[in-house]
Design a protein around this motif. Structure first.
Motif, PDB file in Angstrom:
ATOM      1  N   ILE A 270      64.397  49.381  11.442  1.00 13.62           N
ATOM      2  CA  ILE A 270      63.233  49.618  12.313  1.00 13.62           C
ATOM      3  C   ILE A 270      62.392  48.356  12.422  1.00 13.62           C
TER       4      ILE A 270
ATOM      5  N   HIS B 113      58.885  49.911  21.449  1.00  9.29           N
ATOM      6  CA  HIS B 113      60.129  50.517  20.977  1.00  9.29           C
ATOM      7  C   HIS B 113      59.853  51.956  20.558  1.00  9.29           C
TER       8      HIS B 113
ATOM      9  N   PHE C   6      60.961  54.922  18.101  1.00 13.76           N
ATOM     10  CA  PHE C   6      61.699  55.178  16.875  1.00 13.76           C
ATOM     11  C   PHE C   6      61.638  56.669  16.574  1.00 13.76           C
TER      12      PHE C   6
END
Length: 383
Positions: A196, A5, A7
């Motif tokens: 997150i 992912h 961020f």
């Protein structure tokens, strides 16, 4: 893997370029996300779990066993190594012994302040450096930067999320400690941290934040103190007229501004509810020599208000004291709004702070911490 992912919050973190950072992992969401973001920025992340309390390490109050399980799960999810270290001896000698000495003297210390300077950023830092770390990192809500004015010094900053800012507890850190430290959550709000963690598949995204005494946990505080500092009963008196109102179990168990747990009721003067006859009593002073606890009635009683105070055991982040004539802001306890003040004099290890507005329930043993805008300057212990 969680690192698949992207961020955008990681972009504000110093790039690692393969360098090693040791992250203090507590098993909570904050330190877990700190490790995640550092790995995304190219750091070689090593986790470290600190065990610092052993006297009654059970699941009722001290959650270290479950925290370690969570840490190992997080590390496996992130693909990082973890080292478990035991600093119980250092904690007992450097933090807990001082904690007890202060309470025995009738003061109210803040163990988190000493725990940070002596354990999390000294014992932990020293050990991390032996592992070849370039930096250490934690999940504290605070910031660190090089002075933009060009002094070359490192500055400690408030976090962007003012409701979670922890710079108050970090004000004793020095240049050597801060120069080796990263705070990945400096510009991130707590609600974003949990988002997150959830997006990365970290199961601690919804884990409750830890509270209570640093490394000891949340527990019935008076009962805990009684195991180490036995009761010493004495009188509770009204400060205004010396009336004896009741008894206390010991100065140790009471703090300035305390309202609950006095068991002395309110005033009953027969003038009706509108007169405030049941106005609460607050602890206003301690006569240690005579073991008398003095109380006053009413939150805004003059005895609870102070325009000036003295602090000692001074610790300045820059390594030197701020200019004594300038106006700063200060907190005399955590969870308090900044209050305008000036340093009127500095005498060795002690100085005087003068406040524009009276401060409520100034408490010996607590820390008074000074700021210049978002920069934490340091502070000392209220005497």
């Amino acid at each position: 893997m969680a690192t698949e992912h992207e961020f955008p919050q990681a972009e504000s973190i110093e790039p690692g370029d393969g360098r090693t950072v040791v992250v203090g992992l507590s098993g909570g969401v904050d330190s877990s996300v700190a490790a995640l973001l550092l790995k995304q920025r190219g750091w070689r992340v090593v986790g470290m779990f600190m065990k610092n309390w052993e006297d009654d390490d059970d699941e009722e109050y001290c959650s270290s066993r479950q925290d370690l399980i969570d840490v190992m799960s997080i590390a496996d999810h992130l693909g990082i190594d973890v080292e478990v270290v035991n600093f119980a001896k250092e904690y007992k000698e450097r933090v807990f012994a001082e904690f007890l000495r202060e309470y025995a003297a009738g003061r109210t210390p803040n163990p988190d302040v000493l725990c940070n300077s002596e354990i999390k950023f000294r014992a932990f830092l020293d050990h991390a450096l032996t592992l070849g770390a370039e930096k250490i990192a934690t999940g504290h809500y605070a910031g660190v930067r090089t002075d933009p004015a060009g002094s070359g010094r490192v500055q400690l900053l408030k976090a962007e999320d003012a409701s979670k800012d922890q710079s108050y507890f970090l004000h004793r850190l020095n240049q050597a400690q801060l120069s080796k430290t990263l705070f990945p959550l400096a510009s991130i709000y707590k609600r974003e941290v949990r988002k997150i963690a959830a997006a990365a598949g970290l199961h601690v995204a919804v884990k409750k934040d830890s509270t209570g005494i640093c490394f000891i946990g949340e527990r019935p505080f008076k009962e805990f103190l009684m195991r180490y500092l036995p009761p010493q009963p004495g009188e509770i008196r009204a400060l205004d007229d010396e009336r004896v109102l009741g008894t206390h179990d010991g100065m140790t168990y009471h703090t300035i501004g305390q309202r609950k747990g006095l068991h002395i009721g309110g005033r009953k003067d027969g003038k009706g509810a509108a007169s405030g006859e049941h106005e609460a009593w607050f602890v206003a002073a301690k006569d240690i020599a005579r073991n008398i606890l003095y109380v006053v009635q009413g939150h805004d009683h003059p005895a609870l208000l102070r325009h000036d105070l003295k602090i000692d055991q001074l610790s300045w982040v820059a390594g030197e004291a701020p200019h004594p004539a300038w106006v700063y802001t200060a907190k005399t306890r955590y969870r308090q709004d900044d209050a305008a003040c000036a340093i009127s004099q500095i005498d060795g290890e002690r100085c005087t702070l003068d406040f524009a507005e009276a401060q409520w329930a100034v408490t010996p043993g607590q820390s008074a911490v000074l700021y210049e805008s978002r920069v934490c300057l340091g502070g000392g212990i209220i005497v």
